[in-house]
Write a protein that holds these residues in place. Structure first.
Motif, PDB file in Angstrom:
ATOM      1  N   LYS A  18     -31.095   6.338  -7.065  1.00 32.02           N
ATOM      2  CA  LYS A  18     -31.617   5.377  -5.834  1.00 32.02           C
ATOM      3  C   LYS A  18     -30.926   4.257  -5.428  1.00 32.02           C
ATOM      4  CE  LYS A  18     -36.424   7.293  -5.946  1.00 32.02           C
ATOM      5  NZ  LYS A  18     -36.711   7.427  -6.937  1.00 32.02           N
ATOM      6  N   HIS A  19     -30.118   3.983  -6.792  1.00 30.89           N
ATOM      7  CA  HIS A  19     -29.580   2.578  -6.497  1.00 30.89           C
ATOM      8  C   HIS A  19     -28.377   2.762  -5.743  1.00 30.89           C
ATOM      9  CE1 HIS A  19     -31.879   0.798  -9.667  1.00 30.89           C
ATOM     10  NE2 HIS A  19     -31.180  -0.021  -9.585  1.00 30.89           N
ATOM     11  N   CYS A  20     -27.695   3.809  -5.453  1.00 30.75           N
ATOM     12  CA  CYS A  20     -26.672   3.843  -4.467  1.00 30.75           C
ATOM     13  C   CYS A  20     -27.156   3.628  -3.314  1.00 30.75           C
ATOM     14  CB  CYS A  20     -26.032   5.433  -4.711  1.00 30.75           C
ATOM     15  SG  CYS A  20     -24.890   5.498  -3.604  1.00 30.75           S
ATOM     16  N   TYR A  21     -26.341   2.885  -2.402  1.00 28.43           N
ATOM     17  CA  TYR A  21     -26.491   2.425  -1.048  1.00 28.43           C
ATOM     18  C   TYR A  21     -25.409   3.125  -0.260  1.00 28.43           C
ATOM     19  CZ  TYR A  21     -24.594  -2.289  -1.699  1.00 28.43           C
ATOM     20  OH  TYR A  21     -23.783  -3.325  -1.784  1.00 28.43           O
ATOM     21  N   GLN A  22     -24.591   3.760  -0.482  1.00 26.25           N
ATOM     22  CA  GLN A  22     -23.814   4.562   0.356  1.00 26.25           C
ATOM     23  C   GLN A  22     -22.528   3.562   0.885  1.00 26.25           C
ATOM     24  OE1 GLN A  22     -23.870   8.344   1.060  1.00 26.25           O
ATOM     25  NE2 GLN A  22     -24.152   8.131  -1.004  1.00 26.25           N
TER      26      GLN A  22
ATOM     27  N   ARG B 129     -25.332  10.874  -2.452  1.00 28.06           N
ATOM     28  CA  ARG B 129     -26.070  11.052  -1.252  1.00 28.06           C
ATOM     29  C   ARG B 129     -26.736  12.637  -1.509  1.00 28.06           C
ATOM     30  NH1 ARG B 129     -29.592   8.717   1.285  1.00 28.06           N
ATOM     31  NH2 ARG B 129     -30.043   9.596   3.423  1.00 28.06           N
TER      32      ARG B 129
ATOM     33  N   GLN C 111     -29.684  12.242  -4.147  1.00 29.52           N
ATOM     34  CA  GLN C 111     -30.678  11.605  -3.555  1.00 29.52           C
ATOM     35  C   GLN C 111     -31.395  12.410  -2.734  1.00 29.52           C
ATOM     36  OE1 GLN C 111     -28.912   8.292  -1.687  1.00 29.52           O
ATOM     37  NE2 GLN C 111     -28.888   6.882  -3.127  1.00 29.52           N
ATOM     38  N   LEU C 112     -30.798  13.250  -2.009  1.00 35.16           N
ATOM     39  CA  LEU C 112     -31.753  14.329  -1.227  1.00 35.16           C
ATOM     40  C   LEU C 112     -32.226  15.374  -1.932  1.00 35.16           C
ATOM     41  CD1 LEU C 112     -29.167  14.256   1.779  1.00 35.16           C
ATOM     42  CD2 LEU C 112     -31.492  13.246   1.780  1.00 35.16           C
TER      43      LEU C 112
ATOM     44  N   LYS D 297     -23.309  -1.753  -6.930  1.00 31.65           N
ATOM     45  CA  LYS D 297     -24.512  -1.473  -7.256  1.00 31.65           C
ATOM     46  C   LYS D 297     -24.499  -1.352  -8.796  1.00 31.65           C
ATOM     47  CE  LYS D 297     -27.934  -1.465  -4.994  1.00 31.65           C
ATOM     48  NZ  LYS D 297     -29.107  -2.332  -5.217  1.00 31.65           N
TER      49      LYS D 297
ATOM     50  N   ARG E 172     -34.154  -3.013  -0.647  1.00 29.52           N
ATOM     51  CA  ARG E 172     -33.736  -2.110  -1.666  1.00 29.52           C
ATOM     52  C   ARG E 172     -34.800  -1.928  -2.651  1.00 29.52           C
ATOM     53  NH1 ARG E 172     -30.019   0.565  -0.484  1.00 29.52           N
ATOM     54  NH2 ARG E 172     -30.334   1.487  -2.523  1.00 29.52           N
TER      55      ARG E 172
ATOM     56  N   ILE F 194     -36.669   0.926  -1.506  1.00 30.08           N
ATOM     57  CA  ILE F 194     -35.847   2.192  -1.807  1.00 30.08           C
ATOM     58  C   ILE F 194     -35.822   2.788  -3.225  1.00 30.08           C
ATOM     59  CG2 ILE F 194     -33.646   3.433  -1.597  1.00 30.08           C
ATOM     60  CD1 ILE F 194     -33.124   1.621   0.915  1.00 30.08           C
ATOM     61  N   GLU F 195     -35.554   1.483  -4.097  1.00 28.28           N
ATOM     62  CA  GLU F 195     -35.358   1.931  -5.369  1.00 28.28           C
ATOM     63  C   GLU F 195     -36.674   2.020  -6.343  1.00 28.28           C
ATOM     64  OE1 GLU F 195     -32.285  -0.981  -6.791  1.00 28.28           O
ATOM     65  OE2 GLU F 195     -30.982  -0.491  -4.937  1.00 28.28           O
TER      66      GLU F 195
ATOM     67  N   MET G 235     -37.615   7.434   0.954  1.00 28.35           N
ATOM     68  CA  MET G 235     -36.122   8.118   1.275  1.00 28.35           C
ATOM     69  C   MET G 235     -35.632   7.736   2.655  1.00 28.35           C
ATOM     70  SD  MET G 235     -34.566  10.555  -0.074  1.00 28.35           S
ATOM     71  CE  MET G 235     -32.927  10.124   0.572  1.00 28.35           C
TER      72      MET G 235
END
Lengths: 135, 657
Positions: free
Chosen positions: A27-31, A54, A57-58, A85, B446, B449-450, B455
């Motif tokens: 979840k830390h990844c913000y693309q 991604r 995450q999905l 991140k 964040r 989200i985290e 989602m």
């Protein structure tokens, strides 16, 4: 591609397993895409490193497993070095490879490697190769 | 013979690159009346101004021209310098040879620019020769402030002004102050409960001796000008005597009829006699007259029976009160774009499609569900919620082009509240960009989200429909380049913030500007952010455009400091560039009265010693006149002149070309 999203997949056991094996929080990844931008071999990958994050995450583990990405990754950890991140896609791919190899679905067996090649290849390359490809 | 000095500024290379400033100065010296000219690198610099002052004294100049940049930039600077050297400041004139000459010409030979600069300066010279010395206008100030709108911005402004020892009247349209903030559950990014931080301020406003609250009231009419406004306020009939009501609430309890609660946005009912919410300030109920059977049909009257102090008065009528103020603060807040506009997201067809503010009520502990997230259709706890961002915002085709600024943050907050209240619940957010610029804002999103598992999906929603009792949301996730479909129990739309209905008519009453979305215009978006073009009227909060609570509060305080600064003097000075009526030739046709956009012209009468009206004529109120010159153009008998720009001056300038 059409995805039916559900909490059961997104927070599902397969994703949790990857997170446990790799120690990464997906979840830390913000693309931002910096990993794909810096990866020296991303041009060879069917799914580039940022997309891997991604899809996971999905909850789309299958889509990542079906791609050549984890086998192309050389583990140079440029992605980790650059990630703002602190995510390591290399670790995620390493973990996913381990999961595959333990299941016996790794693509290489030592006995399939031709002897002349084994004789010719540098020792270091063999050690690395065994570690990466051999279950 | 006048003794005029002309100072030509090079403005570094800004002017000198296309204008031969030395030549301009030499040309000007040839003209009659000019006794001194020079050119200089930066006239506006300190040495430049010193040189100017010294030259005026040494050469005994009686008026000067500075040929430099736009008068908007440095007219004040040079007039002040002239004044310091003993000149009447209105004998200092500016010729704009930068914006109107050097910047628009690219002729490197400097021929065109030099000729045009000479022409422009010669015109100013002719105008200057006919200048009259003018004196600044002094106007007394009524040291009372009016704040329109009792939301957080208005409350903050009122409290700060009251703190400065100035009397404030706070007018609020609804029965209680508090505004939209009173509806919120928690507030980002600190997650403190909105009521907990707002209600102390509301109570403080009620108890402060310098603050007079007019709730359930509206501004009817505004007359006057800075320092001297006369405002009519309509106090709508409450049907409850405010002075005697103790706020016991007995009447509310006994009222047998219900109507939809405006405060709860249709999620709950309230009684016909009601206070909008439990912490209302003042805690005095109002009767919803159109729905009250006693007022409509003379049936019931239960409230009057149980009222101990007998303060219910079904015959009460609206009252108009007239008050005088020196300054007005407008803080009328925002509204949300109506849900009805968003059939594409299922609103109207699907009961569990609501907007963000309604979700606030569901999450609020004083809301209709007591703070439990329950969907409106069947009261079930939703197991998954889809939040849609930019509903109406950033949508030029169907909505508004601007970003509503607060939705990204409050949606992140909603996902957190939902995750805290419904364990195992899954929230999905469709967004286009996450805009969380602010102190600790990015970290907040964040965290949603985290830590709280929201989602986030980058893309818009295309379709929302019902299937087997669940809501199917179809949208896109452009990050994975895929179409996604989600089964949800509830959909929350982050609808656009829009101006209040009637914002335009209030602006017209006040004489302030507004944009195409009917948000009020500030004087200057960066440098004068809480002032309007109408002197003495200030703006705070979301009536200017979407903003969050910290910004609104900051602006409330900013307007208060503006008002206190204005009131710190006993009288104020204004520019004397105003219209002047020639009393001999004015024939009282009143065309000027109709033409004046500032209502600055009055109908005056000349009386003889017996007090009989001899003749009528127009009179300019110098306190209101902005010197726009519309009346000058409108006057058929040529009886009005604009000081500093008289017909004589203007024609002389044109003749010099």
């Amino acid at each position: 591609m059409k995805i039916r999203l559900s909490g059961a997949d997104i927070d599902g056991p397969r994703v949790k397993h990857i997170e446990r094996v790799t120690g990464e929080d997906l979840k830390h990844c913000y693309q931002c895409g910096k990993c794909s931008a810096g990866c020296p071999v991303s041009y060879l990958m069917e799914v580039p490193p940022s997309r891997v994050m991604r899809l996971l995450q999905l909850g789309r583990v299958d889509d990542v497993e079906a791609a050549n990405t984890m086998w192309v990754c050389v583990g140079c950890v440029q992605c980790y070095a650059r990630c703002p991140k602190g995510c390591s896609v290399a670790s995620v791919l390493e973990g996913m490879r381990q999961i595959q190899l333990r299941k016996g679905t790794g693509p290489t067996l030592i006995k399939d490697i031709p002897i002349p090649f084994l004789r010719k290849a540098p020792q270091q390359a063999l050690v690395c190769g065994f570690r990466k490809f051999v279950g | 013979m006048p003794r005029i000095g002309v100072f030509v500024c090079q403005c570094g290379n800004n002017i000198a690159a296309t204008v031969d400033t030395k030549k301009v100065a030499e040309e000007m010296l040839k003209l009659p009346g000019v006794v001194y000219t020079c050119d200089y690198k930066f006239m506006c610099s300190s040495p430049g101004q010193e040189m100017l002052k010294q030259t005026i004294k040494d050469n005994k100049l009686d008026s000067i021209i500075v040929a430099a940049c736009s008068p908007h930039m440095h007219e004040k600077t040079f007039r002040k310098a002239g004044e310091a050297a003993g000149l009447n400041p209105y004998r200092v004139e500016i010729t704009n040879i930068r914006e109107q000459c050097s910047w628009v010409h690219h002729d490197k030979t400097r021929a065109v620019g030099t000729v045009k600069s000479t022409d422009l300066t010669r015109m100013t010279l002719e105008r200057l020769k006919r200048n009259q010395p003018l004196n600044k206008i002094k106007i007394p100030i009524k040291k009372r402030a009016l704040v329109i709108g009792g939301g957080i911005a208005g409350i903050q402004a009122a409290l700060d002004i009251a703190e400065g020892g100035i009397e404030v009247v706070l007018v609020e349209r609804e029965p209680s102050i508090g505004g939209n903030m009173a509806r919120l559950s928690e507030t980002f990014p600190t997650m403190d409960c909105s009521q907990c931080i707002l209600t102390p301020k509301m109570v403080e406003a009620e108890l402060n001796e310098n603050i007079k609250l007019y709730t359930y009231s509206e501004v009817e009419k505004v007359d006057g000008y800075i320092g001297n406004f006369t405002v009519q306020i309509r106090k709508k009939a409450r049907y409850v005597d405010e002075d005697r009501c103790t706020g016991c609430g007995e009447c509310i309890e006994k009222c047998p009829f219900n109507a939809e609660s405006k405060f709860e946005l249709g999620l709950a009912k309230r009684k016909i006699i009601y206070t909008p919410f439990p912490q209302s300030v003042p805690n005095i109920p109002v009767i919803d007259a159109p729905n009250c059977p006693k007022i409509q049909k003379d049936k019931c009257g239960a409230c009057a029976v149980v009222c101990g102090p007998k303060c219910i008065d079904f015959k009460q009528e609206d009252k108009i009160v007239t008050e005088e103020f020196g300054a007005i603060i407008v803080a009328t807040g925002y509204d949300l774009m109506p849900n009805e506009r968003f059939g594409e997201y299922g609103y109207g067809r699907i009961k569990d499609v609501i907007n963000g503010m309604q979700f606030e009520r569901l999450a609020s502990s004083s809301g209709p569900t007591g703070g439990e997230i329950r969907r409106p259709s069947d009261g079930k706890v939703p197991q998954s919620i889809v939040f849609i961002q930019c509903v109406g915002s950033r949508d030029e085709q169907k909505g508004v082009s601007y970003c509503s600024k607060v939705c990204c943050m409050y949606t992140a907050k909603h996902t957190m509240l939902y995750n805290h209240k419904v364990h195992g619940g899954k929230s999905y957010v469709f967004y286009m960009d996450i805009r969380c610029a602010g102190k600790r804002y990015e970290e907040f999103v964040r965290r949603a989200i985290e830590h709280d598992g929201a989602m986030y999906l980058r893309g818009r929603v295309s379709r929302v429909y019902e299937k087997d009792g669940r809501i199917i949301v179809q949208g896109a996730d452009t990050l994975s380049n895929s179409q996604v479909e989600i089964e949800a129990d509830m959909v929350v739309m982050a609808t656009a913030l829009v101006s209040r209905p009637g914002a335009d008519s209030l602006a017209q009453k006040l004489g302030i500007g507004y944009d195409k979305y009917k948000f009020y215009n500030e004087y200057h978006p960066k440098l004068r952010p809480v002032e309007t073009v109408t002197a003495g009227i200030f703006l705070a909060g979301t009536c200017m455009g979407p903003m969050d609570i910290p910004d609104s509060v900051a602006q409330g305080s900013a307007t208060a400091s503006k008002v206190l600064a204005l009131f710190s003097a006993n009288e104020m000075t204004r520019e004397p560039i105003t219209a002047l009526v020639n009393k001999v030739t004015c024939n009282a046709c009143w065309d000027c009265v109709t033409a004046c956009p500032y209502s600055a012209i009055e109908r005056d009468a000349v009386k003889n010693r017996q007090g009989e009206v001899v003749r009528l004529l127009a009179k300019v109120n110098e306190g209101v006149c902005q010197g726009c010159g519309v009346c000058v153009a409108a006057c058929r008998s040529k009886s009005i002149d604009l000081k500093g720009y008289t017909d004589e001056q203007v024609f002389a300038a044109l003749a010099a070309f």
